[in-house]
Design a protein around this motif. Structure first.
Motif, PDB file in Angstrom:
ATOM      1  N   GLY A 584     -63.035 -53.693  20.444  1.00  0.00           N
ATOM      2  CA  GLY A 584     -64.312 -53.051  20.169  1.00  0.00           C
ATOM      3  C   GLY A 584     -64.491 -51.713  20.847  1.00  0.00           C
ATOM      4  O   GLY A 584     -65.558 -51.120  20.750  1.00  0.00           O
ATOM      5  N   ALA A 585     -63.484 -51.178  21.546  1.00  0.00           N
ATOM      6  CA  ALA A 585     -63.594 -49.884  22.215  1.00  0.00           C
ATOM      7  C   ALA A 585     -62.428 -49.000  21.790  1.00  0.00           C
ATOM      8  O   ALA A 585     -61.296 -49.468  21.636  1.00  0.00           O
ATOM      9  N   ASP A 631     -64.764 -43.902  23.008  1.00  0.00           N
ATOM     10  CA  ASP A 631     -65.590 -44.571  24.012  1.00  0.00           C
ATOM     11  C   ASP A 631     -65.152 -44.258  25.440  1.00  0.00           C
ATOM     12  O   ASP A 631     -65.944 -44.412  26.383  1.00  0.00           O
ATOM     13  N   LEU A 632     -63.910 -43.825  25.658  1.00  0.00           N
ATOM     14  CA  LEU A 632     -63.416 -43.534  27.009  1.00  0.00           C
ATOM     15  C   LEU A 632     -62.206 -42.620  26.897  1.00  0.00           C
ATOM     16  O   LEU A 632     -61.408 -42.733  25.953  1.00  0.00           O
ATOM     17  N   ILE A 633     -62.092 -41.693  27.855  1.00  0.00           N
ATOM     18  CA  ILE A 633     -60.934 -40.795  27.910  1.00  0.00           C
ATOM     19  C   ILE A 633     -60.128 -41.138  29.150  1.00  0.00           C
ATOM     20  O   ILE A 633     -60.660 -41.153  30.274  1.00  0.00           O
ATOM     21  N   LEU A 634     -58.828 -41.436  28.954  1.00  0.00           N
ATOM     22  CA  LEU A 634     -57.892 -41.699  30.045  1.00  0.00           C
ATOM     23  C   LEU A 634     -56.891 -40.546  30.039  1.00  0.00           C
ATOM     24  O   LEU A 634     -56.050 -40.455  29.149  1.00  0.00           O
ATOM     25  N   THR A 635     -57.001 -39.626  31.032  1.00  0.00           N
ATOM     26  CA  THR A 635     -56.211 -38.394  30.963  1.00  0.00           C
ATOM     27  C   THR A 635     -55.437 -38.129  32.240  1.00  0.00           C
ATOM     28  O   THR A 635     -55.917 -38.394  33.351  1.00  0.00           O
ATOM     29  N   ASP A 636     -54.217 -37.616  32.044  1.00  0.00           N
ATOM     30  CA  ASP A 636     -53.423 -37.148  33.176  1.00  0.00           C
ATOM     31  C   ASP A 636     -54.096 -35.894  33.750  1.00  0.00           C
ATOM     32  O   ASP A 636     -54.884 -35.229  33.071  1.00  0.00           O
ATOM     33  N   VAL A 637     -53.755 -35.540  34.985  1.00  0.00           N
ATOM     34  CA  VAL A 637     -54.394 -34.402  35.639  1.00  0.00           C
ATOM     35  C   VAL A 637     -53.679 -33.101  35.340  1.00  0.00           C
ATOM     36  O   VAL A 637     -54.280 -32.122  34.902  1.00  0.00           O
ATOM     37  N   VAL A 638     -52.399 -33.058  35.578  1.00  0.00           N
ATOM     38  CA  VAL A 638     -51.639 -31.822  35.426  1.00  0.00           C
ATOM     39  C   VAL A 638     -50.897 -31.857  34.094  1.00  0.00           C
ATOM     40  O   VAL A 638     -49.986 -32.662  33.900  1.00  0.00           O
ATOM     41  N   MET A 639     -51.307 -30.951  33.166  1.00  0.00           N
ATOM     42  CA  MET A 639     -50.703 -30.918  31.831  1.00  0.00           C
ATOM     43  C   MET A 639     -50.531 -29.475  31.392  1.00  0.00           C
ATOM     44  O   MET A 639     -51.265 -28.588  31.836  1.00  0.00           O
ATOM     45  N   ARG A 657     -74.330 -39.044  24.329  1.00  0.00           N
ATOM     46  CA  ARG A 657     -73.949 -40.287  25.030  1.00  0.00           C
ATOM     47  C   ARG A 657     -72.706 -39.966  25.852  1.00  0.00           C
ATOM     48  O   ARG A 657     -71.601 -39.895  25.311  1.00  0.00           O
ATOM     49  N   PRO A 658     -72.872 -39.670  27.155  1.00  0.00           N
ATOM     50  CA  PRO A 658     -71.722 -39.282  27.968  1.00  0.00           C
ATOM     51  C   PRO A 658     -70.583 -40.290  27.857  1.00  0.00           C
ATOM     52  O   PRO A 658     -70.797 -41.506  27.878  1.00  0.00           O
ATOM     53  N   VAL A 659     -69.391 -39.761  27.723  1.00  0.00           N
ATOM     54  CA  VAL A 659     -68.195 -40.584  27.580  1.00  0.00           C
ATOM     55  C   VAL A 659     -67.549 -40.755  28.949  1.00  0.00           C
ATOM     56  O   VAL A 659     -67.282 -39.757  29.632  1.00  0.00           O
ATOM     57  N   PRO A 660     -67.268 -41.991  29.384  1.00  0.00           N
ATOM     58  CA  PRO A 660     -66.594 -42.176  30.675  1.00  0.00           C
ATOM     59  C   PRO A 660     -65.205 -41.533  30.660  1.00  0.00           C
ATOM     60  O   PRO A 660     -64.534 -41.492  29.633  1.00  0.00           O
ATOM     61  N   VAL A 661     -64.811 -41.023  31.849  1.00  0.00           N
ATOM     62  CA  VAL A 661     -63.510 -40.375  31.989  1.00  0.00           C
ATOM     63  C   VAL A 661     -62.793 -40.963  33.195  1.00  0.00           C
ATOM     64  O   VAL A 661     -63.391 -41.151  34.252  1.00  0.00           O
ATOM     65  N   ILE A 662     -61.501 -41.274  33.011  1.00  0.00           N
ATOM     66  CA  ILE A 662     -60.656 -41.724  34.118  1.00  0.00           C
ATOM     67  C   ILE A 662     -59.499 -40.740  34.248  1.00  0.00           C
ATOM     68  O   ILE A 662     -58.765 -40.502  33.289  1.00  0.00           O
ATOM     69  N   TYR A 663     -59.374 -40.143  35.438  1.00  0.00           N
ATOM     70  CA  TYR A 663     -58.226 -39.293  35.726  1.00  0.00           C
ATOM     71  C   TYR A 663     -57.079 -40.175  36.235  1.00  0.00           C
ATOM     72  O   TYR A 663     -57.288 -41.082  37.042  1.00  0.00           O
ATOM     73  N   VAL A 664     -55.870 -39.853  35.797  1.00  0.00           N
ATOM     74  CA  VAL A 664     -54.685 -40.576  36.252  1.00  0.00           C
ATOM     75  C   VAL A 664     -53.716 -39.540  36.811  1.00  0.00           C
ATOM     76  O   VAL A 664     -53.396 -38.553  36.145  1.00  0.00           O
TER      77      VAL A 664
END
Length: 709
Positions: A584-585, A631-639, A657-664
């Protein structure tokens, strides 16, 4: 007419303030007795004395009883009227011997005169040097024998001083003239001149004319000031003209060094000194001065300057050479340290990679149903975690480890981790903790602090090698300027955590390398050498200071200083078990490493998420701007590419609707950190990570955020 009436008439003729004092004085207590009993000679001389404008006094009898007129009273100053009727020796004790001789001589019929005789007399309350003309004459009694002295006093102090000062001035003038004549005849003086300002004529002596190469006849008639300036060096004319104007305008002394042309076509340095004289209305009148030859001095100064410049150049070259040698030495030491670090990193990472490689290769030969498969997978994951721990230690030493600081109460901290530390050191090592009742709070990353204390405890255990004691103490410390001198710490209030042990200790040559990465005294395979370097990096990144001391055979003490925090203690909010949200996401995964992107997408698809993928920031922005719901962004830092992870985050946070972000990331840079602390709106997941950790972080970020569909 009776005698009493005659006496009254005579007394009435005594005029003046002092006369009234004499009439009112009680003479009965003196050798003179009452005025009515005075001999006629005494009355007559007193009457003459009182009418005289000169300072006069009468010294009567062998004691020289003192009577005087108004002028003498003024001369006596503060002594009047106290000395009236007093013996002369008591009236002027500082001249008693002189006055005794006067009285004795005059009573024997002699007259005395003194010219400009000096005395130190206290006529106005304090001793002062005075000069006097003194004249003494005997006064005959009614029977014709000398019975007293008439004294005339003339104060010549002012005249004597004037004559003295004039003599001193004349001597000084003669000395100055002698010096001037000596200077004029010595050859250094090149002439004297006078500029008549009103007529603009410069008049000079023969030497002045010769110096400026002008016929003396022409100089005697007068020479325009502009003509003198024309002979000067062009580079000097402006400042000489400005000096002359300043002297005429402000009255300051004139002094100028300049060059003039010589008959041979060269230039000669001279010094001109002078002043400006003014008329009674303050208008400039004359400008006298003198010229002095300073050519040799200037040439010597130029030679000295040239020598100094050469010396400065040589010093600069020597300093540059020394700096170059120091730079080479620093580079050599840096490369040596880097070599040691590289070797240590290579050794530990090769071991880790070998463990991962060996287990993965073994899995190739095992069927999926083989019971050894989970065991090998677990072993490979443990090797990954060892590598991740090694990287984390390196980052901590380099002060690149991201921190999540909280306010810590040291009393609660030491109480909570004591059991953990006891497990780390074993039962043979006892642990002691001490802290003040009013221990200050401080703010650091709690996980990293616990790891640092755990490292210190493990080091203590290895140094004790049996029974011993490990002690953790806390104290409040105020560090002043003296305590901070020579250390990388600022004065202020600090919380001091002190870890000490009763182990074997370290020798001085070992102690100076204690914080270096990969430096260890433990046997091969029993330590990475990163423990203390990690503690050092963590303390410095937290704004603190670390000290270490050790004595062979007695043990080691490590002191950690953290800045005091005035905020209340951070209280952890307990949370319930986090259910992993799957399905569902829609997730957008961005990574420029194809292998990492592929494995991450596979894990998320296995967790039943709908996954969109992008190989860089530009591709990810295209996906987001296409209108696809994410629904969510999972992104590397250095690209690579123009679009950075921060740009993706800005887009996400700007949505209705702010989208959650996770830096990896495996290495956090300033794009994520500000002063070494994670920004509040950023969730960071460090590589490498387990699938369970990834699932938990995604579920936590999605919790409470409405889905797009």
């Amino acid at each position: 007419m009776t005698s009493t009436t005659i006496d009254s008439i005579q007394l009435d003729s005594w005029v003046g303030e002092t006369a009234r004092a004499i009439r009112d004085f009680d003479w009965s207590a003196t050798p003179l007795r009452s005025i009515g009993e005075w001999p006629q000679a005494l009355r007559s001389v007193v009457q003459v004395m009182l009418r005289n404008a000169l300072p006069m006094a009468v010294l009567w009898g062998e004691e020289g009883t003192l009577l005087y007129n108004d002028a003498y009273a003024k001369f006596s100053g503060a002594r009047h009227p106290g000395i009236l009727g007093m013996p002369i020796e008591k009236a002027w004790p500082e001249a008693s011997e002189f006055n005794r001789n006067v009285v004795d001589s005059c009573l024997s019929g002699e007259s005395l005169s003194y010219h400009d005789i000096g005395f130190v007399l206290a006529t106005h309350g304090r001793p002062a040097q005075v000069w006097l003309d003194l004249h003494y004459s005997p006064v005959a009694s009614d029977d014709g024998t000398p019975a007293g002295v008439l004294a005339i006093v003339v104060d010549t102090t002012e005249r004597v001083l004037l004559e003295h000062n004039r003599a001193v001035a004349e001597a000084a003038l003669r000395e100055a003239n002698d010096r001037l004549n000596l200077a004029l005849n010595s050859g250094a003086v090149l002439g004297v001149f006078v500029w008549e300002i009103g007529s603009n004529r410069v008049l000079g002596d023969e030497r002045f004319a010769r110096t400026f190469s002008v016929p003396f006849e022409q100089m005697a008639e007068g020479w325009p000031l502009e003509a003198a300036l024309d002979i000067m060096h062009p580079a000097d004319r402006e400042h000489v003209h400005e000096s002359i104007e300043r002297t005429v305008r402000d009255g300051v002394p004139y002094r100028a060094e300049y060059r003039i042309r010589t008959p041979g076509g060269g230039w000669m340095w001279i010094l001109a000194s002078g002043r400006c004289d003014y008329d009674e209305r303050g208008r400039p009148l004359r400008f006298p001065g003198v010229l002095v030859d300073i050519h040799d001095r200037k040439i010597a100064e130029e030679s000295l300057k040239e020598l100094t410049r050469g010396l400065e150049d040589k010093i600069s070259e020597a300093v540059a050479a020394r700096i170059a040698v120091e730079a080479q030495l620093r580079q050599s030491l840096k490369m040596e340290a880097l070599g040691a670090m590289t070797g240590g990193v290579a050794h530990d990472f090769n071991n880790t990679l070998q463990a991962i490689s060996g287990n993965l290769q073994l899995l190739q030969y095992l069927p999926p149903t083989d019971p050894r498969v989970p065991e090998r997978v677990h072993a490979a994951m443990e090797a990954v975690e060892r590598g991740a721990k090694l990287a984390s230690q390196l980052l901590s030493f380099a002060r690149r480890q991201p921190q999540s600081p909280v306010v810590i109460n040291p009393r609660r901290l030491l109480g909570e981790i004591r059991e953990l530390l006891q497990h780390a050191v074993g039962a043979s090592v006892s642990i002691g903790t001490h802290w003040p009742d009013d221990a200050w709070n401080f703010c650091v990353d709690r996980n990293q602090l616990e790891n640092a204390l755990l490292n210190l405890a493990i080091n203590a255990r290895d140094a004790i090698r049996g029974d011993g004691k490990f002690t953790l103490t806390c104290s409040n410390e105020v560090l002043g300027e003296a305590a901070c001198e020579g250390k990388d710490v600022r004065p202020g209030e600090y919380v001091r955590l002190c870890a000490s042990d009763t182990g074997s200790g370290m020798a001085p040559h070992v102690l100076e390398h204690a914080f270096e990465p990969f430096f260890t005294t433990k046997p091969e395979g029993h330590g990475t050498g990163l423990g203390l370097s990690m503690v050092f990096g963590f303390v410095k990144q937290s704004g603190g200071h670390i000290d270490i001391s050790s004595t062979v055979g007695s043990g080691t003490t490590v002191e950690l200083y953290f800045p005091r925090s005035f905020e209340p203690e951070s209280v952890a909010v307990p949370g319930g078990p986090l259910a992993t949200q799957t399905g569902g996401a829609t997730l957008l995964v961005v990574d420029d490493d194809a292998a990492v992107l592929s494995s991450t997408v596979a894990i998320l698809e296995a967790l039943h998420y709908t996954v969109l993928k992008a190989a860089n920031g530009d591709a990810a922005m295209s996906v987001l701007q296409s209108g696809v719901g994410v629904d969510l962004i999972l992104t590397d830092v250095v690209m690579p590419g123009k679009t950075k992870c921060a740009d993706l985050a800005e887009w996400a946070f700007a949505q209705t609707r702010p989208v959650p972000v996770i830096y990896v990331s495996g290495y956090t840079r300033d794009i994520i950190l500000r002063d070494g602390v994670l920004r509040p709106n950023v969730t960071l997941l460090s590589k490498p990570y387990r699938a369970e950790t990834l699932a938990r972080e995604i579920a936590s970020a999605l919790k409470g955020a409405p889905l797009t569909h």
